[in-house]
Design an enzyme around this catalytic site. Structure first.
Site, PDB file in Angstrom:
ATOM      1  N   GLY B  78       0.998  -1.309   0.142  1.00 42.61           N
ATOM      2  CA  GLY B  78       0.408  -0.164  -0.470  1.00 42.61           C
ATOM      3  C   GLY B  78       0.646   1.292  -0.146  1.00 42.61           C
ATOM      4  N   ARG B 142       0.628  -6.035  -4.637  1.00 45.28           N
ATOM      5  CA  ARG B 142       1.188  -6.616  -3.666  1.00 45.28           C
ATOM      6  C   ARG B 142       1.919  -8.117  -3.525  1.00 45.28           C
ATOM      7  NH1 ARG B 142      -1.245  -4.084   0.521  1.00 45.28           N
ATOM      8  NH2 ARG B 142      -2.547  -2.121   0.110  1.00 45.28           N
ATOM      9  N   ASP B 173       5.694  -7.855   5.564  1.00 42.93           N
ATOM     10  CA  ASP B 173       6.021  -9.433   5.173  1.00 42.93           C
ATOM     11  C   ASP B 173       7.013  -8.728   4.006  1.00 42.93           C
ATOM     12  OD1 ASP B 173       4.375 -10.348   6.644  1.00 42.93           O
ATOM     13  OD2 ASP B 173       2.399 -10.228   5.175  1.00 42.93           O
ATOM     14  N   LYS B 199       8.555   0.678   5.410  1.00 41.09           N
ATOM     15  CA  LYS B 199       7.322   1.495   4.743  1.00 41.09           C
ATOM     16  C   LYS B 199       5.960   0.562   4.607  1.00 41.09           C
ATOM     17  CE  LYS B 199       4.468  -0.103   2.284  1.00 41.09           C
ATOM     18  NZ  LYS B 199       4.207  -0.205   1.755  1.00 41.09           N
ATOM     19  N   THR B 200       5.260   1.371   6.233  1.00 43.53           N
ATOM     20  CA  THR B 200       3.295   0.445   6.813  1.00 43.53           C
ATOM     21  C   THR B 200       2.741   2.119   7.365  1.00 43.53           C
ATOM     22  OG1 THR B 200       4.547  -0.036   8.797  1.00 43.53           O
ATOM     23  CG2 THR B 200       4.806  -1.121   7.120  1.00 43.53           C
TER      24      THR B 200
END
Lengths: 552, 552
Positions: B78, B142, B173, B199-200
């Site tokens: 994302g 993804r 992940d 990154k999240t």
């Protein structure tokens, strides 16, 4: 009270004023005015406030001495960014007239005047509200000032507080009522002036003298920030169509301006739908057509802007809603019959059976979710609650169905995933942009000059707004000049003419000239968040609507 | 390409770098590392990349000469604000190593590596993307890089393009997979380094060495701007409770930070719900209690923040969802029976009859809209689609019911009107704040230094982030250090430990210490929009979470 870092820094901002308001002010009277229509009727209804001249302010060297004046102020209706700065402008303006002047705020809207709820707005109290969003300084409300009993009740408290002038900050209806009140007090020789300030976030209080409603600039910039962010997401993830509903029941100014600021693939304009008498099916075809074209280019994503009031502008939907209100009226036999169905599908079949052929066909074409919203969620009078209809989802469902048909016909190859958004509350109370901070402050300051010179039945007007604030033209416009007669609740009433999006105006024409390109290509603009500091072309830019209207 | 005024001005911004990265860089090796848990298993799985030392960068005078290096970059998962600046940092960093270095972007996420879809990122192309939001520069995706066949396929194109190092920008992940890939290429002596960037947007990739995920700062500031605007509206109109759902499936970092930035009346934290094993009824009681208290003070308005993933943290809901997935499994007898009901109410009665006693009771207590969402909208595997559950509306309905009971008991006098919002897409692609612009650029630049010194299996780390950028500490952390073994799809796998909100951490404790006051009093903060220019305390402020964590 703890305040945010931005609020702390922003509290220091000194709003800009037009040159004419910076020192002593000379008032220049223009020619006598006429109402935009129905002159004879309006003149008869407003013998004391009809035909007054336009007023323009000019700077002068002549110092004037004015007695202290007590002023009351009311915030009426929905919030719009900058209301606190209008009040700051009034305050600073009447203090400049005479340091002993006082400002009273009536609490919770026009009801505060009638119920004698008020507070004095002192310099200290005001300090925390300069350049902030919201109407929380004195609150707002939707009570309508329409009856003489209210006017008389209000006069009691105005007299008790020795208030010589009342400023009503509101939309077209509130300013209409302000003028009725001005006329009433003038006829009575009550010694109270009434002055209006133009506010509607929808942007529909707009004419030659009122170039824009305050708060419109800020609110649309907030919505455009979000639309831009969503466009960037759509263009990064490349998997969703975002259907975004935007505030604006009675006009699509917000949707149009947001469309011009962000250049999405689809921008629906209610006024065009009404003008072209489009059916829901035609709107859906238009949207599905664009989605199919983009899909043919491998782009299964996009953004569509949908004005909140759209369905009320679709003639066939308007007819269906009217029929439903009629047929399922509270206490009617068919209502009782309808209510007896526990199975929703059977209920819908019954409704369909009692509608006219055209309406029945349309009703059957609606997604069941929406059909149920039309019949189940009624207001206390049994009427369909148009504002609850989820137009974005209605169109989403119908477009999906249409795309499935196109796919079966071999005319569409792609995937259609949707995300829905509705932006309204997100922008109505944002801290005002530099433009709105300056414009609102100038409107309030202008009101103080109108008060100082004994005017009543006028609205504050600040024009030439795409020029630097220094060159803005401040003055007063007689409210009666903007009026015509319209039918309201079965009676003809004098009201300020609502400004819808003009299809031959420069802003819509710009959209119309570019939308085919924007539909297929990805021409997104990302305006980003409102900036208060930094390069002037970023911080002080006005709306695209104003730019296009003023560069003819 | 037309770009907005803000984009034009913002393109000129030169992101700040830590002192250590401004000139030549010396790498200081720390002690060997161990994984956070399951050391023996992790060590066995990563013989080539386990136990490597922490790396810290220091400025040096010794100039080094390095051969040109070709680097590939992948955006995974994302969108998060600042991704383009990570790429800018890598680009500028490898160009500084040697002007003949080249950067290739794999298109559409990890799938681009496997499918050999790529482009060279040139200086000209990059120019339009500096300091902008979104992942549209090369797109994201993804696809999971998990299988050796993928690794081998990727190696073909890496070899063909003479790429010596691959940077994977992604969440926990993706970085786990980056490390698996690093290990695989190392074991094969493939001559390709793999480096990760954290990154999240949810903020759950976070530990001692990774103080914050990039984009978190910007996204939460956008949400907080909107929450502040809505709070100001609530406090002006004084007639609605706004229930605002915020992004964050697996952790409530976003909700917590937004709560700290805006001080709403209610901030629910999923981790607390799980820890206290709260029932839905207890959450509803808590909310209704606050609403009743405010109503007793005449305040029938408020704002509640609800994390997107809440229901999955409520133990009884988790149990109910598991039972439903089981009982109504695709092709099962009970599924067929359930599908045979045309009347929704009868369908629900049937479901209720086959559930366990506890789950049945809970199921019956749910609003029918939500009960239907649980049983009707299933994913292709027949599972309940938790992400589609409208948690904000679920709570709205249940709170309404509870308030009606309280009213009957004489414990609530007030009106309860609700407005619902969900913010996610509005912030994920915002243009990065100064902090994220600097932080991301530094992360990318750090990756280039790791590459230049031949490291693999490392993640870029930039710490001390509440200090001025000059004093930030850049370096590398072995990915294996953050790993433990967890069960995924029935198998134990090495994964980076997810960081949930710590209930004994300073940020949550600050919320807990203040929330009773914020609940009843109206202590709203209005953070306003992200500012790129202006006073440093406005433009450069970090998240409250970081401030609280770093001032112990």
């Amino acid at each position: 009270m703890t305040i945010s870092a931005l609020q702390q820094a922003r509290a220091q901002y000194q709003p800009k004023l037009p040159k004419s308001l910076k020192g002593a002010v000379k008032i220049v009277e223009g020619a006598a005015t006429e109402s935009v229509a129905d002159q004879a009727e309006i003149k008869e209804l407003f013998p004391n406030t009809y035909g007054m001249p336009l007023l323009t302010f000019e700077a002068t060297d002549a110092a004037t001495s004015v007695d202290p004046v007590n002023v009351g102020v009311i915030l009426s209706g929905g919030q719009a960014p900058g209301g606190h700065n209008v009040i700051s402008g009034i305050f600073d303006g009447i203090k400049k007239l005479n340091a002993d002047s006082k400002l009273y705020g009536f609490l919770g809207g026009p009801g505060g005047l009638v119920d004698h709820k008020y507070m004095e707005i002192t310099a200290d109290y005001l300090e925390g509200y300069r350049n902030t969003g919201g109407f929380d300084i004195i609150g707002s409300g939707r009570t309508k000032l329409e009856e003489e009993a209210q006017f008389d009740k209000g006069l009691e408290i105005l007299k008790a507080l020795n208030i010589k002038a009342l400023v009503i900050i509101g939309g077209d209806d509130s300013n209409t009522n302000a003028c009725v009140l001005a006329e009433y007090y003038a006829a009575k020789n009550a010694g109270v002036q009434v002055v209006g300030c133009p506010k509607t976030i929808d942007g529909d209080l707009k004419n030659e003298m009122i170039e824009t409603s305050f708060g419109f600039d800020t609110a649309v910039k907030v919505y455009s920030e979000l639309i831009g962010n969503i466009q960037r997401d759509a263009n990064s993830a490349k998997k969703y169509w975002h259907f975004i509903k935007l505030m604006g029941r009675s006009a699509s100014h917000i949707g149009l301006e947001a469309g011009l600021q962000t250049q999405p693939n689809i921008t629906l304009i209610s006024e065009e739908v009404a003008e072209k008498k489009q059916t829901l099916g035609e709107i859906v075809d238009y949207m599905a057509g664009i989605i199919a074209k983009r899909a043919a280019n491998g782009e299964n994503f996009g953004v569509a802007l949908i004005p909140e009031g759209l369905v009320e502008f679709v003639p066939e939907m308007k007819a269906l809603i009217a029929e439903l209100n009629d047929l399922l009226a509270e206490g009617s036999e068919s209502e009782a019959k309808f209510k007896s169905y526990t199975d929703k599908a059977e209920g819908r079949a019954f409704v369909s059976s009692i509608l006219s052929a055209d309406s029945s066909k349309l009703y059957n074409s609606l997604p069941s979710l929406i059909a149920d919203q039309l019949t189940l969620d009624r207001d206390p009078h049994g009427n369909v609650q148009v504002s609850l209809i989820e137009t974005e989802k209605l169109l989403g469902e119908m477009v999906k169905t249409r795309l499935a048909e196109l796919k079966a016909e071999g005319k569409y190859v792609g995937k259609f995933g949707t995300q829905f958004h509705f932006f309204g509350y997100e922008g109505r109370c944002a801290a005002p942009s530099n433009f709105d901070a300056d414009y609102c402050y100038s409107l309030g300051y202008t009101a103080s000059v109108l008060i100082g010179s004994g005017k009543t039945g006028y609205m504050s007007s600040v024009r030439n707004t795409t020029a630097p604030a220094d060159e803005w033209i401040a003055g007063g416009v007689p409210v009666t000049m903007m009026m015509n007669m319209e039918k309201r609740h079965g009676h003809m009433k004098p009201v300020i003419q609502k400004a819808l999006v003009e299809l031959d105006g420069a802003p819509f024409k710009y959209l119309a000239a570019n939308r085919e390109k924007w539909a297929v290509e990805t021409s997104y603009l990302y305006p980003g968040p409102i900036q208060y500091w930094g390069p002037s072309e970023v911080c002080d830019r006005t709306t695209v609507t104003l730019q296009l209207e003023q560069t003819k």
